[in-house]
Design a protein around this motif. Structure first.
Motif, short mmCIF file in Angstrom:
data_model
loop_
_atom_site.label_atom_id
_atom_site.label_comp_id
_atom_site.label_asym_id
_atom_site.label_seq_id
_atom_site.Cartn_x
_atom_site.Cartn_y
_atom_site.Cartn_z
N ARG A 127 -8.15 -7.37 8.63
CA ARG A 127 -7.55 -6.70 7.67
C ARG A 127 -6.83 -7.35 6.39
NH1 ARG A 127 -2.20 -2.71 8.75
NH2 ARG A 127 -2.04 -2.01 6.60
N VAL A 128 -7.26 -7.11 5.39
CA VAL A 128 -6.66 -7.85 4.08
C VAL A 128 -5.99 -6.50 3.08
CG1 VAL A 128 -7.48 -8.94 1.93
CG2 VAL A 128 -8.72 -9.29 4.00
N GLU A 129 -4.77 -6.92 3.07
CA GLU A 129 -3.83 -6.15 2.36
C GLU A 129 -3.77 -6.75 0.89
OE1 GLU A 129 -2.23 -3.48 2.74
OE2 GLU A 129 -2.45 -3.47 4.98
N ILE A 130 -3.98 -5.97 -0.02
CA ILE A 130 -4.04 -6.31 -1.57
C ILE A 130 -2.85 -5.45 -2.42
CG2 ILE A 130 -5.24 -6.33 -3.75
CD1 ILE A 130 -7.71 -6.50 -2.21
N THR A 131 -1.82 -6.39 -2.67
CA THR A 131 -0.43 -5.53 -3.05
C THR A 131 -0.63 -5.84 -4.66
OG1 THR A 131 0.84 -6.24 -1.34
CG2 THR A 131 1.83 -5.68 -3.27
N ASP A 169 5.73 -1.09 5.97
CA ASP A 169 6.51 -2.09 6.61
C ASP A 169 7.63 -1.16 7.48
OD1 ASP A 169 5.18 -4.09 5.32
OD2 ASP A 169 6.71 -4.45 3.75
N ARG A 170 8.20 -0.13 6.98
CA ARG A 170 9.10 0.33 7.70
C ARG A 170 8.70 1.52 8.76
NH1 ARG A 170 11.64 0.62 2.30
NH2 ARG A 170 10.85 2.69 2.06
N SER A 171 7.25 1.56 8.53
CA SER A 171 6.67 2.57 9.69
C SER A 171 6.45 1.96 10.97
CB SER A 171 5.14 2.75 9.06
OG SER A 171 4.55 1.60 8.89
N PRO A 172 6.39 2.87 11.93
CA PRO A 172 6.24 2.50 13.41
C PRO A 172 5.14 1.67 13.69
CG PRO A 172 5.81 4.82 12.97
CD PRO A 172 6.27 4.35 11.86
N PRO A 173 5.08 0.94 14.90
CA PRO A 173 3.99 0.22 15.06
C PRO A 173 2.56 0.72 15.16
CG PRO A 173 5.72 -0.82 16.21
CD PRO A 173 6.14 0.67 15.80
N ASN A 174 2.47 2.00 15.66
CA ASN A 174 1.32 2.69 15.85
C ASN A 174 0.82 3.15 14.36
OD1 ASN A 174 3.15 4.37 15.22
ND2 ASN A 174 2.75 5.98 16.72
N ALA A 175 1.26 3.02 13.45
CA ALA A 175 0.91 3.45 12.07
C ALA A 175 -0.21 2.13 11.69
CB ALA A 175 2.20 3.54 11.31
N ASP A 176 -0.21 1.06 12.20
CA ASP A 176 -1.04 0.15 11.77
C ASP A 176 -2.48 0.58 12.17
OD1 ASP A 176 0.94 -1.48 10.88
OD2 ASP A 176 1.13 -2.85 12.54
N ALA A 177 -2.55 1.18 13.27
CA ALA A 177 -3.98 1.64 13.88
C ALA A 177 -4.36 2.59 12.84
CB ALA A 177 -3.83 1.81 15.27
N ALA A 178 -3.39 3.58 12.58
CA ALA A 178 -4.01 4.56 11.72
C ALA A 178 -4.59 4.28 10.31
CB ALA A 178 -2.95 5.59 11.44
N ARG A 179 -3.50 3.17 10.00
CA ARG A 179 -4.10 2.64 8.42
C ARG A 179 -5.34 2.14 8.41
NH1 ARG A 179 1.69 1.53 7.91
NH2 ARG A 179 1.05 -0.69 8.67
N GLU A 180 -5.60 1.48 9.57
CA GLU A 180 -6.77 0.33 9.67
C GLU A 180 -7.96 1.77 9.97
OE1 GLU A 180 -9.14 -2.84 12.24
OE2 GLU A 180 -6.82 -2.17 12.70
#
Length: 456
Positions: free
Chosen positions: A314-318, A341-352
């Protein structure tokens, strides 16, 4: 040992039921005849005369008169150069002049002339020395200086003779079965023209001779041999030639690239004309990788997800806002926490998962066939297929067509196919008047919340 040989009719003869050839291996150097074995094959390779079929013919037969003219002109020029009078001339001395005599020439009938000839002979024997060019000093009374004369019999070459020779060469060049520039030289032709002349010489001069040889080998050897071996379709076999190693194919790579961009040829033809083979054809994974690179170049909003798939992580471009003029952006300031950043940990899988889905959609959009409509008096319109119905503004074609109005317009109005080049540039293809654009949509009209688009 089996050996094939090409001989003229002066070297082969029929004698007492067999063939004989001149024996080049004897001390007589071809004056003796050697009989061929009973298993030898003699085949005549010849071009029949158009009037007398039993006689051999040659394209140079019609040029014999011009060849004779050229030979006579060359003989005339050669005779002038070889003439003894034209080369030396005569030098005359008055009889009253008496020259000192060297001892070795004292007994000669004319000692001075004998010495003169010896000096000239020495200059001829040693042409590279100074003695060959240093003049011979002679002392004579003053009243006889102007009496010594050299009579030059040199025949100046007539310029008309040289013009006649050039004319004869040009006439001969036009009569032979080969390009005239081959005989006259390629001084006024560039390297592209030289290639064309060489190609023409192969087609008009080499190819007929090769076909003649193939015809003789087919009728004289191959077909009788196949028939004797019991081959049923022996008459369908021929000997043929291959000039691929002699010819130089033109460089058509630029034309092939342009035709490929206009969707007129396929990838196999493009690889063939550019010097590549089918082993260089990209695989599905390589095509996907190229599509992701196009997305990175043309669509900044999708660069992050495309780059993530390319590198495998995963690459984040800000995005960073530009600082006002004269101010430096803060380097040690703590970045404000984003909603992610303030989202719960399970949100990373959803974003990916969403990033992967976005990349897949962008790849499909970049590979899908789009269209461009040109109309007189109107700006060109980019047409998207139904695949882009909900994401037309994020389509790579939309970003590539930002300067669509600045592209050269085709000569005719209508709908043209469009695609993206490997560098993310919009390429206009062939005109498709029968293309059904009922389900296509365009980004030319105003949108509602970024999703509603004009139907075309």
């Amino acid at each position: 040992m089996e050996r094939w040989s090409v001989r003229s009719t002066d070297e082969v003869r029929a004698a007492r039921g067999h063939f004989e050839v001149r024996d080049e291996t004897t001390a007589g150097n071809g004056t003796e005849w050697r009989p061929l074995g009973s298993d030898s094959l003699v085949t005549r390779v010849w071009r029949p005369h158009k009037r007398f079929h039993y006689m051999a013919d040659s394209p140079a037969r019609a040029a014999r008169g011009k060849m004779r003219e050229l030979e006579l002109i060359n003989r005339y020029i050669t005779s002038q150069f070889l003439s003894r009078l034209a080369s030396a001339g005569v030098i005359m001395f008055p009889e009253e002049i008496v020259f000192p005599v060297r001892e070795e020439f004292a007994d000669a009938a004319d000692p001075f002339m004998a010495e003169w000839i010896e000096i000239a002979a020495e200059a001829i024997r040693t042409p590279g020395t100074a003695a060959a060019v240093v003049p011979i000093p002679i002392k004579v009374p003053a009243e006889y200086v102007d009496k010594i004369k050299h009579v030059d019999f040199t025949l100046q070459l007539d310029e008309k003779i040289l013009d006649k020779r050039d004319s004869a060469i040009k006439g001969l060049a036009t009569m032979l079965n080969m390009p005239a520039e081959i005989l006259l030289g390629l001084g006024d032709v560039n390297h592209w023209g030289a290639w064309q002349l060489e190609e023409g010489a192969l087609k008009t001069h080499i190819a007929p001779e090769a076909e003649l040889i193939c015809q003789a080998l087919t009728t004289g050897y191959l077909q009788p041999r196949l028939q004797a071996s019991g081959v049923e379709d022996w008459a369908n076999w021929v000997v043929w030639y291959d000039m691929s190693e002699l010819t130089l194919r033109p460089d058509r790579s630029d034309d092939a690239i342009q035709l490929y961009d206009r969707l007129e040829i396929n990838g196999a033809a493009l690889r063939r004309e550019t010097g590549f083979d089918e082993a260089d054809k990209p695989s599905d994974d390589e095509l996907k990788e190229q599509a992701l690179k196009v997305i990175i170049k043309t669509l900044p909003s999708g660069a992050g997800s495309a780059l993530s798939q390319l590198v495998g992580e995963r690459v984040e471009i800000t995005p960073v806002a530009a600082a006002p003029p004269g101010e430096e952006p803060p380097s040690d300031a703590e970045p404000e926490p984003t909603p992610e950043d303030r989202s719960p940990p399970n949100a990373d899988a959803a974003r990916e998962a969403a990033a992967v889905a976005r990349s897949e959609r962008l790849i499909q959009q970049s590979q899908a066939m789009h269209a461009v409509r040109f109309a007189a008096g109107r700006a060109p319109e980019l047409l998207h297929p139904a695949l882009c119905s909900q994401h037309a503004y994020s389509c790579p074609f939309t970003h590539a067509a930002v300067k669509l109005h600045a592209l050269p317009r085709p000569g005719m109005s209508g709908t043209y196919e469009a695609r993206l080049s490997p560098f993310g540039q919009l390429v206009i293809g062939q005109r498709s008047p029968h293309l059904d654009t009922t389900g296509f949509l365009t980004t030319a009209s105003r949108s509602s919340n970024g999703y509603a688009h004009g139907r075309r």
